[in-house]
Design a protein around this motif. Structure first.
Motif, PDB file in Angstrom:
ATOM      1  N   UNK A 284      18.083  -4.749  34.053  1.00  0.00           N
ATOM      2  CA  UNK A 284      17.214  -5.963  33.229  1.00  0.00           C
ATOM      3  C   UNK A 284      18.251  -7.176  32.983  1.00  0.00           C
ATOM      4  N   UNK A 285      19.463  -6.881  32.959  1.00  0.00           N
ATOM      5  CA  UNK A 285      20.438  -8.185  33.174  1.00  0.00           C
ATOM      6  C   UNK A 285      21.906  -7.473  33.442  1.00  0.00           C
ATOM      7  N   UNK A 286      22.701  -8.195  34.069  1.00  0.00           N
ATOM      8  CA  UNK A 286      24.076  -7.666  34.434  1.00  0.00           C
ATOM      9  C   UNK A 286      24.648  -6.927  33.415  1.00  0.00           C
ATOM     10  N   UNK A 287      25.218  -5.569  33.618  1.00  0.00           N
ATOM     11  CA  UNK A 287      26.039  -5.100  32.507  1.00  0.00           C
ATOM     12  C   UNK A 287      27.652  -5.856  32.576  1.00  0.00           C
ATOM     13  N   UNK A 288      28.036  -5.300  31.447  1.00  0.00           N
ATOM     14  CA  UNK A 288      29.412  -6.042  31.177  1.00  0.00           C
ATOM     15  C   UNK A 288      30.452  -5.373  32.128  1.00  0.00           C
ATOM     16  N   UNK A 289      30.278  -4.091  32.221  1.00  0.00           N
ATOM     17  CA  UNK A 289      31.140  -3.181  33.054  1.00  0.00           C
ATOM     18  C   UNK A 289      30.390  -1.965  33.407  1.00  0.00           C
ATOM     19  N   UNK A 290      30.981  -1.141  34.433  1.00  0.00           N
ATOM     20  CA  UNK A 290      30.394  -0.131  34.725  1.00  0.00           C
ATOM     21  C   UNK A 290      31.262   0.928  34.411  1.00  0.00           C
ATOM     22  N   UNK A 291      31.233   1.993  33.583  1.00  0.00           N
ATOM     23  CA  UNK A 291      31.726   3.266  33.248  1.00  0.00           C
ATOM     24  C   UNK A 291      31.371   4.327  33.785  1.00  0.00           C
ATOM     25  N   UNK A 292      32.442   5.010  34.393  1.00  0.00           N
ATOM     26  CA  UNK A 292      31.867   6.029  35.180  1.00  0.00           C
ATOM     27  C   UNK A 292      32.438   7.513  34.749  1.00  0.00           C
ATOM     28  N   UNK A 293      31.510   8.344  34.680  1.00  0.00           N
ATOM     29  CA  UNK A 293      31.940   9.621  34.607  1.00  0.00           C
ATOM     30  C   UNK A 293      31.463  10.946  35.966  1.00  0.00           C
ATOM     31  N   UNK A 294      31.621  12.045  35.426  1.00  0.00           N
ATOM     32  CA  UNK A 294      31.307  12.814  36.394  1.00  0.00           C
ATOM     33  C   UNK A 294      32.703  13.066  37.246  1.00  0.00           C
ATOM     34  N   UNK A 295      32.421  14.103  38.352  1.00  0.00           N
ATOM     35  CA  UNK A 295      33.642  14.197  39.139  1.00  0.00           C
ATOM     36  C   UNK A 295      34.071  13.246  40.339  1.00  0.00           C
ATOM     37  N   UNK A 296      32.913  12.323  40.532  1.00  0.00           N
ATOM     38  CA  UNK A 296      33.344  11.326  41.395  1.00  0.00           C
ATOM     39  C   UNK A 296      34.354  10.261  41.035  1.00  0.00           C
TER      40      UNK A 296
END
Length: 378
Positions: A284-296
């Motif tokens: 809906x709007x650009x996120x401030x950041x991308x927080x990554x979880x999981x094995x990748x």
């Protein structure tokens, strides 16, 4: 008294997760009332042995004939969870073997009733079926927990949380909205392939489980023709919510078959980054950041490619004090408490369901019946 304690106020809940990567079982405890997260508790991990992994791998994609795989799931979970007896309720994800929401069906193996009676405490299980039966995608299921975590952290702007398991899934959350089921609070969907194609490549060519730290992918060059062919698939143009089966893009193995090892790994790694970037355009709007979880997130090459493709800050969830190995297990602890209390665990923005829905089945060893919460409105 125990029943009252489970259904009112903050309690210690235990959640489990066994993903399509088939590495093992995560188990984690949180103290929650189903709305707020008050405390993070201890966690544990039980890897699958190679024989167990072979049995589970043979069950993937199958709707029936799971007896041997189900026995592995039940026994392995019981072995792990008996060492964490302080839980008032358990959220048991089981193992997804097949998922086809378009046909209103999904399959998770594992028997919550057996687990409840063995552990002597209530177990919530089969979280997806109610949502799928009501026309939802049945996945992702973690967005309400992501919303609660971001509110606990005091977020003041929309953020995206990306889970890189076998499939990639993205949750866009606006923590300024208090109700996760409310309009504009959450949008969630599967972005495309994540670790599954790369892991399958490593298993086929090297008998290895993964490209450790992305070393092989870093040595190669991604094939642009393959990436463009992937991005041209209708799925990436479809507006969310939407979800995928682990093997929805299994054909990628054939497409990279003629590439050298490093170039094939680089191509499958770049595919993750580019499909996530395509998914971000639906937010809906650009996120401030991308927080990554999981094995990748342990794949340095994948994280670098993500940063290049997404064009926004990308960092592992540990940088904000979260445990990326246990976030999904914690989520099922959180969802279990919501199910016990009859609260929604999915909503139109997270799965495409017609309205906020609770779900799951409650197996309570103190009562003779199993209560199905499936389909009841929150």
């Amino acid at each position: 008294m125990l029943r009252e304690a489970v259904e009112t106020g903050p309690i210690w809940a235990l959640g489990t997760m066994s993903g399509t990567s088939l590495d093992g079982i995560d188990a984690a405890m949180i103290r929650t009332d189903g709305a707020e997260i008050f405390e993070f508790g201890r966690s544990a991990y039980r890897p699958y042995g190679e024989d167990e992994r072979d049995v589970l791998r043979a069950a993937l994609g199958r709707w029936t004939g799971h007896a041997e795989a189900a026995a592995v799931i039940d026994a392995a979970h019981l072995e792990l969870l008996t060492g964490m007896p302080e839980a008032a309720v358990v959220g048991f994800h089981g193992q997804t073997t097949a998922h086809d929401p378009a046909a209103r069906r999904t399959c998770q193996i594992g028997d919550g009733r057996k687990l409840a009676h063995a552990l002597g405490c209530p177990v919530v299980w089969d979280f997806r079926s109610a949502d799928v039966a009501e026309g939802g995608q049945g996945a992702p299921l973690v967005p309400f927990y992501h919303h609660a975590v971001m509110r606990r952290l005091g977020g003041a702007r929309p953020v995206a949380i990306l889970n890189l398991g076998g499939v990639g899934n993205l949750t866009w959350v606006d923590p300024r909205i208090p109700d996760p089921a409310g309009p504009g609070a959450c949008l969630a969907f599967d972005t495309g392939p994540a670790n599954a194609p790369l892991n399958d490549l490593m298993r086929t060519r090297f008998a290895a489980e993964r490209d450790d730290c992305g070393a092989l992918g870093a040595a190669g060059t991604a094939d642009r023709t393959v990436i463009d062919h992937l991005l041209a698939q209708e799925y990436f143009r479809t507006a969310p919510p939407k979800s995928l089966d682990r093997d929805a893009f299994a054909w990628l193995q054939g497409v990279v078959a003629d590439l050298g090892d490093a170039d094939a790994a680089a191509t499958l790694t770049r595919a993750v980054a580019e499909t996530v970037a395509a998914g971000l355009t639906h937010c809906p709007s650009p996120p401030a950041e991308l927080l990554v979880t999981g094995g990748g997130r342990h794949n340095a090459t994948m994280m670098r490619m993500l940063s290049d493709a997404a064009r926004l800050p990308v960092r592992a969830v540990e940088t904000v004090g979260l445990d990326g190995d246990m976030l999904e297990a914690q989520a099922f602890a959180y969802l279990a408490v919501r199910v016990v209390r009859g609260w929604p665990i999915t909503a139109p923005g997270t799965t495409g369901a017609k309205g906020p829905l609770t779900g799951g089945k409650l197996a309570d060893p103190r009562r003779p019946e199993t209560r199905a919460a499936s389909g009841s409105k929150g």
